[in-house]
Design a protein around this motif. Structure first.
Motif, PDB file in Angstrom:
ATOM      1  N   ALA A   1       0.901  -1.454  -0.083  1.00 23.26           N
ATOM      2  CA  ALA A   1       0.004  -0.118   0.012  1.00 23.26           C
ATOM      3  C   ALA A   1       0.913   1.231   0.155  1.00 23.26           C
ATOM      4  N   MET A   2       2.245   1.266   0.160  1.00 20.96           N
ATOM      5  CA  MET A   2       3.043   2.172   0.346  1.00 20.96           C
ATOM      6  C   MET A   2       3.389   2.847  -0.975  1.00 20.96           C
ATOM      7  N   ALA A   3       3.137   4.167  -1.159  1.00 18.03           N
ATOM      8  CA  ALA A   3       3.447   4.657  -2.525  1.00 18.03           C
ATOM      9  C   ALA A   3       4.950   4.612  -2.940  1.00 18.03           C
ATOM     10  N   GLY A   4       5.214   4.289  -4.394  1.00 14.62           N
ATOM     11  CA  GLY A   4       6.653   4.039  -4.783  1.00 14.62           C
ATOM     12  C   GLY A   4       7.357   2.956  -4.423  1.00 14.62           C
ATOM     13  N   CYS A   5       6.655   1.969  -3.697  1.00 16.73           N
ATOM     14  CA  CYS A   5       7.328   0.558  -3.262  1.00 16.73           C
ATOM     15  C   CYS A   5       6.630  -0.405  -4.592  1.00 16.73           C
ATOM     16  N   HIS A   6       7.639  -1.154  -5.002  1.00 17.17           N
ATOM     17  CA  HIS A   6       7.398  -2.219  -5.940  1.00 17.17           C
ATOM     18  C   HIS A   6       8.436  -3.414  -5.520  1.00 17.17           C
ATOM     19  N   ILE A   7       7.481  -4.358  -5.188  1.00 18.07           N
ATOM     20  CA  ILE A   7       8.163  -5.666  -4.869  1.00 18.07           C
ATOM     21  C   ILE A   7       8.231  -6.803  -6.258  1.00 18.07           C
ATOM     22  N   HIS A   8       9.436  -7.379  -6.126  1.00 17.75           N
ATOM     23  CA  HIS A   8       9.864  -8.413  -7.249  1.00 17.75           C
ATOM     24  C   HIS A   8      10.083  -9.598  -6.420  1.00 17.75           C
ATOM     25  N   TRP A   9       9.200 -10.584  -6.588  1.00 16.65           N
ATOM     26  CA  TRP A   9       9.604 -12.003  -5.808  1.00 16.65           C
ATOM     27  C   TRP A   9      10.255 -12.743  -6.688  1.00 16.65           C
ATOM     28  N   TYR A  10      10.979 -13.752  -6.504  1.00 18.98           N
ATOM     29  CA  TYR A  10      11.624 -14.762  -7.585  1.00 18.98           C
ATOM     30  C   TYR A  10      11.359 -16.085  -7.540  1.00 18.98           C
ATOM     31  N   GLY A  11      10.269 -16.377  -6.731  1.00 19.77           N
ATOM     32  CA  GLY A  11       9.507 -17.848  -6.778  1.00 19.77           C
ATOM     33  C   GLY A  11      10.326 -18.819  -6.315  1.00 19.77           C
ATOM     34  N   LYS A  12      11.047 -18.537  -5.240  1.00 22.78           N
ATOM     35  CA  LYS A  12      12.045 -19.431  -4.978  1.00 22.78           C
ATOM     36  C   LYS A  12      11.720 -20.148  -3.534  1.00 22.78           C
ATOM     37  N   GLU A  13      11.899 -21.310  -3.331  1.00 24.80           N
ATOM     38  CA  GLU A  13      11.602 -21.992  -1.836  1.00 24.80           C
ATOM     39  C   GLU A  13      12.590 -21.149  -0.784  1.00 24.80           C
ATOM     40  N   LYS A  14      11.777 -20.896   0.454  1.00 21.91           N
ATOM     41  CA  LYS A  14      12.364 -20.398   1.522  1.00 21.91           C
ATOM     42  C   LYS A  14      13.794 -20.985   1.956  1.00 21.91           C
ATOM     43  N   ARG A  15      14.952 -20.308   2.215  1.00 19.31           N
ATOM     44  CA  ARG A  15      15.946 -20.731   2.850  1.00 19.31           C
ATOM     45  C   ARG A  15      16.699 -19.623   3.432  1.00 19.31           C
ATOM     46  N   THR A  16      17.337 -19.838   4.760  1.00 15.33           N
ATOM     47  CA  THR A  16      18.100 -18.801   5.437  1.00 15.33           C
ATOM     48  C   THR A  16      19.022 -18.316   4.528  1.00 15.33           C
ATOM     49  N   GLY A  17      19.003 -16.915   4.531  1.00 13.62           N
ATOM     50  CA  GLY A  17      20.033 -15.916   3.543  1.00 13.62           C
ATOM     51  C   GLY A  17      19.913 -15.882   2.206  1.00 13.62           C
TER      52      GLY A  17
END
Length: 377
Positions: free
Chosen positions: A317-333
């Motif tokens: 909802a924040m103006a100017g913020c654009h999220i790009h996910w990579y479709g990966k399974e979660k792993r530390t780091g």
């Protein structure tokens, strides 16, 4: 036009997204499995490098650590760009250092270590303190040591000796410790006809050796230095595609730290901040198309999302913020995605980063918190 990318990670994914409007089709070759996959869906498209090469017009790469036998097959096809020489130099610090020297690009004093005797000579030649990096395989802070005092030499040598023994043709590159003011990088592109376009410099903040925050900056004198060295390196390789140079800023004098012969994490901000993003310009270059403008169109910073598979909904909802996910399974780091934060002017960007710091976990996004604290102070 059909392009095969060696590597099936997030960079191939973002090349696919950038190529679609230009009607450039992207397939990804998973070097580990030999599978040909769709870079977005990861659906299996085929198997085998030779089969993949027959079906495409151009071959390129999203990372440097590619087996040389794979590179040799690609080179023999006559379709590979930027060049196998460039990829090999990006994956071997010995070749990288020789390339920088030959191009006349300033870099830290260094010495190559293969034996304990070499280590002693390196201490004499480079001096203490020094930074030691594996020639092959090191990235995001891995495969690195720091010798702060000569009394540490034996303990560090044991670890380095194990590293050298574990990989054929491995070595360690000792570099003088550079007391730099900050780290910056320049991403640019070179076309088949030799035309060069570079993006504005980015200032980079690392956490535990991994890039956390990267922001486009206005620094004309540094920009001129960086472009001169970028052009020298690119021309020495007859490079085609996007190339990144990472620098130490030492009181206004740039020293090259590393090169990356590919699209680069510190250039992700170009997706929202530049007229033509780095992924599109890489495809334009390797496909023989004119390069797009690298002009900054809005102030932008990139924040890496490390080891997290979700963010507070308030970020969307924040103006100017654009999220790009990579479709990966979660792993530390693991690099799971990134956020591009934009503003029409620097003050607006700073305020938005401060607002973002209030909703992001301080332990997960320490660079954002540090920026916000510094700016508030």
């Amino acid at each position: 036009m059909h392009v095969l990318v060696l590597g099936a990670g997030q960079l191939a994914r973002m090349m696919s997204l950038a190529g679609a409007p230009l009607n450039i089709q992207i397939s990804a070759y998973d070097v580990a499995s030999g599978n040909i996959v769709h870079p977005l869906t990861q659906h299996l498209l085929g198997h085998g490098l030779e089969n993949a090469i027959e079906q495409v017009d151009v071959i390129t790469a999203e990372f440097e650590h590619i087996p040389h036998d794979v590179l040799d097959v690609c080179e023999a096809s006559g379709k590979f760009l930027p060049s196998t020489q460039a990829i090999k130099a990006g994956g071997d610090r010995r070749l990288e250092k020789a390339l920088l020297d030959n191009a006349g690009a300033r870099n830290a004093n260094y010495y190559v270590i293969e034996t304990r005797e070499d280590f002693s000579r390196a201490i004499e030649h480079v001096g203490v303190p020094m930074v030691l990096k594996s020639a092959l395989g090191g990235y995001d802070g891995k495969g690195q040591w720091r010798l702060k005092d000569a009394t540490q030499a034996e303990a560090i040598w044991k670890e380095m000796a194990e590293c050298i023994a574990a990989t054929p043709t491995q070595a360690i590159v000792a570099e003088e410790f550079v007391p730099f003011n900050r780290e910056v990088s320049l991403v640019g592109a070179r076309a088949k006809d030799g035309h060069v376009e570079v993006y504005p410099l980015a200032e980079n903040v690392h956490t535990n050796g991994v890039l956390s925050l990267s922001s486009a900056i206005d620094a004309p004198e540094l920009q001129a230095q960086a472009k001169q060295m970028f052009t020298a390196v690119a021309e020495s390789l007859d490079y085609v595609g996007v190339l990144a140079l990472e620098f130490f800023d030492v009181d206004g004098q740039l020293l090259v730290n590393e090169i990356a012969p590919r699209v680069h994490n510190s250039g992700h901000w170009t997706q929202q901040g530049s007229e033509t993003c780095q992924f599109e310009n890489h495809l334009r270059a390797v496909c023989g198309l004119p390069l797009g403008s690298t002009k900054l169109v809005r102030e932008t910073a990139m924040i890496n999302i490390l080891g997290e598979e979700s963010l507070p909904e308030s970020v969307l909802a924040m103006a100017g913020c654009h999220i790009h996910w990579y479709g990966k399974e979660k792993r530390t780091g693991r690099k799971m995605g990134h956020i591009n934060v934009c503003g029409d002017y620097s003050g607006e960007l700073q305020r938005r980063l401060c607002a973002l710091a209030k909703v992001l976990d301080a332990d997960v996004f320490p660079a954002v918190q540090a920026f916000a604290s510094k700016w508030r102070d």
